[in-house]
Design a protein around this motif. Sequence first.
Motif, PDB file in Angstrom:
ATOM      1  N   LYS A  45      13.376   1.523 -12.742  1.00  0.00           N
ATOM      2  CA  LYS A  45      11.990   1.860 -12.394  1.00  0.00           C
ATOM      3  C   LYS A  45      11.129   0.610 -12.354  1.00  0.00           C
ATOM      4  CE  LYS A  45       8.355   5.183 -13.554  1.00  0.00           C
ATOM      5  NZ  LYS A  45       7.902   6.193 -14.547  1.00  0.00           N
ATOM      6  N   GLY A  46      11.448  -0.351 -13.228  1.00  0.00           N
ATOM      7  CA  GLY A  46      10.711  -1.609 -13.252  1.00  0.00           C
ATOM      8  C   GLY A  46      10.980  -2.494 -12.053  1.00  0.00           C
ATOM      9  N   HIS A  47      12.013  -2.212 -11.289  1.00  0.00           N
ATOM     10  CA  HIS A  47      12.229  -2.831  -9.979  1.00  0.00           C
ATOM     11  C   HIS A  47      11.518  -2.032  -8.881  1.00  0.00           C
ATOM     12  CE1 HIS A  47      15.144  -5.655 -11.529  1.00  0.00           C
ATOM     13  NE2 HIS A  47      15.487  -6.048 -10.313  1.00  0.00           N
ATOM     14  N   PHE A  48      11.673  -0.707  -8.942  1.00  0.00           N
ATOM     15  CA  PHE A  48      11.135   0.146  -7.893  1.00  0.00           C
ATOM     16  C   PHE A  48       9.614   0.042  -7.754  1.00  0.00           C
ATOM     17  CE2 PHE A  48       9.003   4.356  -7.487  1.00  0.00           C
ATOM     18  CZ  PHE A  48       9.025   4.431  -6.097  1.00  0.00           C
ATOM     19  N   LEU A  49       8.884   0.152  -8.850  1.00  0.00           N
ATOM     20  CA  LEU A  49       7.427   0.231  -8.741  1.00  0.00           C
ATOM     21  C   LEU A  49       6.787  -1.052  -8.197  1.00  0.00           C
ATOM     22  CD1 LEU A  49       6.483   2.385 -11.857  1.00  0.00           C
ATOM     23  CD2 LEU A  49       6.251   3.010  -9.444  1.00  0.00           C
ATOM     24  N   PRO A  50       7.105  -2.255  -8.726  1.00  0.00           N
ATOM     25  CA  PRO A  50       6.538  -3.454  -8.099  1.00  0.00           C
ATOM     26  C   PRO A  50       6.955  -3.597  -6.631  1.00  0.00           C
ATOM     27  CG  PRO A  50       7.361  -3.984 -10.282  1.00  0.00           C
ATOM     28  CD  PRO A  50       7.851  -2.599  -9.957  1.00  0.00           C
ATOM     29  N   LEU A  51       8.206  -3.271  -6.319  1.00  0.00           N
ATOM     30  CA  LEU A  51       8.681  -3.348  -4.944  1.00  0.00           C
ATOM     31  C   LEU A  51       7.934  -2.369  -4.052  1.00  0.00           C
ATOM     32  CD1 LEU A  51      10.593  -4.171  -2.676  1.00  0.00           C
ATOM     33  CD2 LEU A  51      12.341  -2.700  -3.705  1.00  0.00           C
ATOM     34  N   ARG A  52       7.741  -1.159  -4.527  1.00  0.00           N
ATOM     35  CA  ARG A  52       7.057  -0.143  -3.741  1.00  0.00           C
ATOM     36  C   ARG A  52       5.624  -0.577  -3.403  1.00  0.00           C
ATOM     37  NH1 ARG A  52       3.345   2.501  -2.131  1.00  0.00           N
ATOM     38  NH2 ARG A  52       3.016   4.753  -2.161  1.00  0.00           N
ATOM     39  N   HIS A  53       4.905  -1.125  -4.388  1.00  0.00           N
ATOM     40  CA  HIS A  53       3.500  -1.489  -4.155  1.00  0.00           C
ATOM     41  C   HIS A  53       3.366  -2.805  -3.389  1.00  0.00           C
ATOM     42  CE1 HIS A  53       1.884   1.949  -6.212  1.00  0.00           C
ATOM     43  NE2 HIS A  53       2.752   1.759  -7.186  1.00  0.00           N
ATOM     44  N   ALA A  54       4.280  -3.728  -3.592  1.00  0.00           N
ATOM     45  CA  ALA A  54       4.289  -4.936  -2.767  1.00  0.00           C
ATOM     46  C   ALA A  54       4.597  -4.566  -1.316  1.00  0.00           C
ATOM     47  CB  ALA A  54       5.322  -5.929  -3.295  1.00  0.00           C
ATOM     48  N   ALA A  55       5.569  -3.670  -1.127  1.00  0.00           N
ATOM     49  CA  ALA A  55       5.946  -3.257   0.225  1.00  0.00           C
ATOM     50  C   ALA A  55       4.796  -2.560   0.933  1.00  0.00           C
ATOM     51  CB  ALA A  55       7.166  -2.347   0.171  1.00  0.00           C
ATOM     52  N   ALA A  56       4.029  -1.758   0.205  1.00  0.00           N
ATOM     53  CA  ALA A  56       2.877  -1.089   0.819  1.00  0.00           C
ATOM     54  C   ALA A  56       1.857  -2.122   1.312  1.00  0.00           C
ATOM     55  CB  ALA A  56       2.234  -0.140  -0.184  1.00  0.00           C
ATOM     56  N   HIS A  57       1.656  -3.171   0.529  1.00  0.00           N
ATOM     57  CA  HIS A  57       0.743  -4.237   0.957  1.00  0.00           C
ATOM     58  C   HIS A  57       1.266  -4.929   2.207  1.00  0.00           C
ATOM     59  CE1 HIS A  57      -1.583  -7.921   1.054  1.00  0.00           C
ATOM     60  NE2 HIS A  57      -0.465  -8.610   0.922  1.00  0.00           N
ATOM     61  N   TRP A  58       2.552  -5.273   2.211  1.00  0.00           N
ATOM     62  CA  TRP A  58       3.120  -5.977   3.362  1.00  0.00           C
ATOM     63  C   TRP A  58       3.138  -5.096   4.612  1.00  0.00           C
ATOM     64  CZ3 TRP A  58       7.228  -7.706  -0.575  1.00  0.00           C
ATOM     65  CH2 TRP A  58       6.815  -8.907  -1.189  1.00  0.00           C
ATOM     66  N   ARG A  59       3.383  -3.801   4.447  1.00  0.00           N
ATOM     67  CA  ARG A  59       3.332  -2.896   5.596  1.00  0.00           C
ATOM     68  C   ARG A  59       1.919  -2.852   6.179  1.00  0.00           C
ATOM     69  NH1 ARG A  59       4.225   3.494   4.849  1.00  0.00           N
ATOM     70  NH2 ARG A  59       2.316   3.117   3.639  1.00  0.00           N
ATOM     71  N   ALA A  60       0.912  -2.786   5.306  1.00  0.00           N
ATOM     72  CA  ALA A  60      -0.470  -2.783   5.790  1.00  0.00           C
ATOM     73  C   ALA A  60      -0.793  -4.069   6.542  1.00  0.00           C
ATOM     74  CB  ALA A  60      -1.427  -2.590   4.616  1.00  0.00           C
ATOM     75  N   GLN A  61      -0.290  -5.198   6.021  1.00  0.00           N
ATOM     76  CA  GLN A  61      -0.497  -6.471   6.704  1.00  0.00           C
ATOM     77  C   GLN A  61       0.146  -6.463   8.089  1.00  0.00           C
ATOM     78  OE1 GLN A  61      -1.985  -9.712   5.269  1.00  0.00           O
ATOM     79  NE2 GLN A  61      -3.038  -7.927   4.440  1.00  0.00           N
ATOM     80  N   ALA A  62       1.364  -5.965   8.174  1.00  0.00           N
ATOM     81  CA  ALA A  62       2.066  -5.921   9.447  1.00  0.00           C
ATOM     82  C   ALA A  62       1.343  -5.022  10.441  1.00  0.00           C
ATOM     83  CB  ALA A  62       3.503  -5.436   9.228  1.00  0.00           C
TER      84      ALA A  62
END
Length: 303
Positions: free
Chosen positions: A126-143
């Motif tokens: 879970k400690g991998h999933f949550l930071p990855l999930r929220h970082a990915a949401a930021h990068w998707r918004a940027q894209a």
Amino acid sequence: MNGICTGRVAVVTGAGRGLGRAHALALAAEGAAVVVNDLGTGPGGEGGTGDPARRVAAEIADRGGRAVAHTGDIATTEGAVSLIATALETFGRLDALVNNAGFVRDRMLVNLDEDDWDAVIRVHLKGHFLPLRHAAAHWRAQAKAGRAPDARVVNTTSGAGLSGSVGQANYAAAKAGIVALTLVAAAELARYGVQVNAIAPAARTRMTEQVFAKAMAAPADGTFDAMAPENVSPLVVWLCAADSTGVTGQVLEADGGRIAVMEGWHPGPITDKGDRWTPSEAGTELRRLLTQTRAARPVYGAG
């Protein structure tokens, strides 16, 4: 500081000690601004103080780099959101996420409590999933906004997750899950300019010293210290840099001066009757197929 990560911003979880600290210092030495995350718990997840994260951030600053400490629990939504926000609010961008935080609670399977299972799965997987999930949401918004990221994620699995480890069913299961998470994330996030890889390091840390104390000891004669955490960090830094373009969905072992590309699950010997097997036929045929397989690596601690 100038280097292959100049101008980039990296987040490293579990960066107060051991491998995470080595990664944070190495990233800063190559020019990255670093968010140093560490909850500051004991080896089994007990207690918690933000002092380790603050010490590493101060060490980076003393060496002329840029760093900020983050002491939140990244296995919670609040902590993971805060982690990504800290990078964006402090440095204005996010280019790399190194998921490294974890601890162990080792027991033989029949003695493994549910709480010990849940705690280890939580901090690692879970400690991998949550930071990855929220970082990915930021990068998707940027894209989607037309600002294509050139982003990197480095996850931390383990030989225990690749081969199994006696007395570490919870840890091995979590680390195996991280491999699958890495493969899925690499496939899903490629369209947004995000590369995702995993490393399986072998190094001297608080976790490994408990299990492999003799093998992990530093040499007394001043020769190459193959188990020093700093040996793993150069590969992590490169995977976080723009130089690593095109490398994604990989699982890599790293220790000492060794780097190995893991090839994962591939079909081995195959048979096809073209009809339904009887149980006896299936068993007989499987035994024949097993004589043609390559021997698997032994489970750590077995035999």
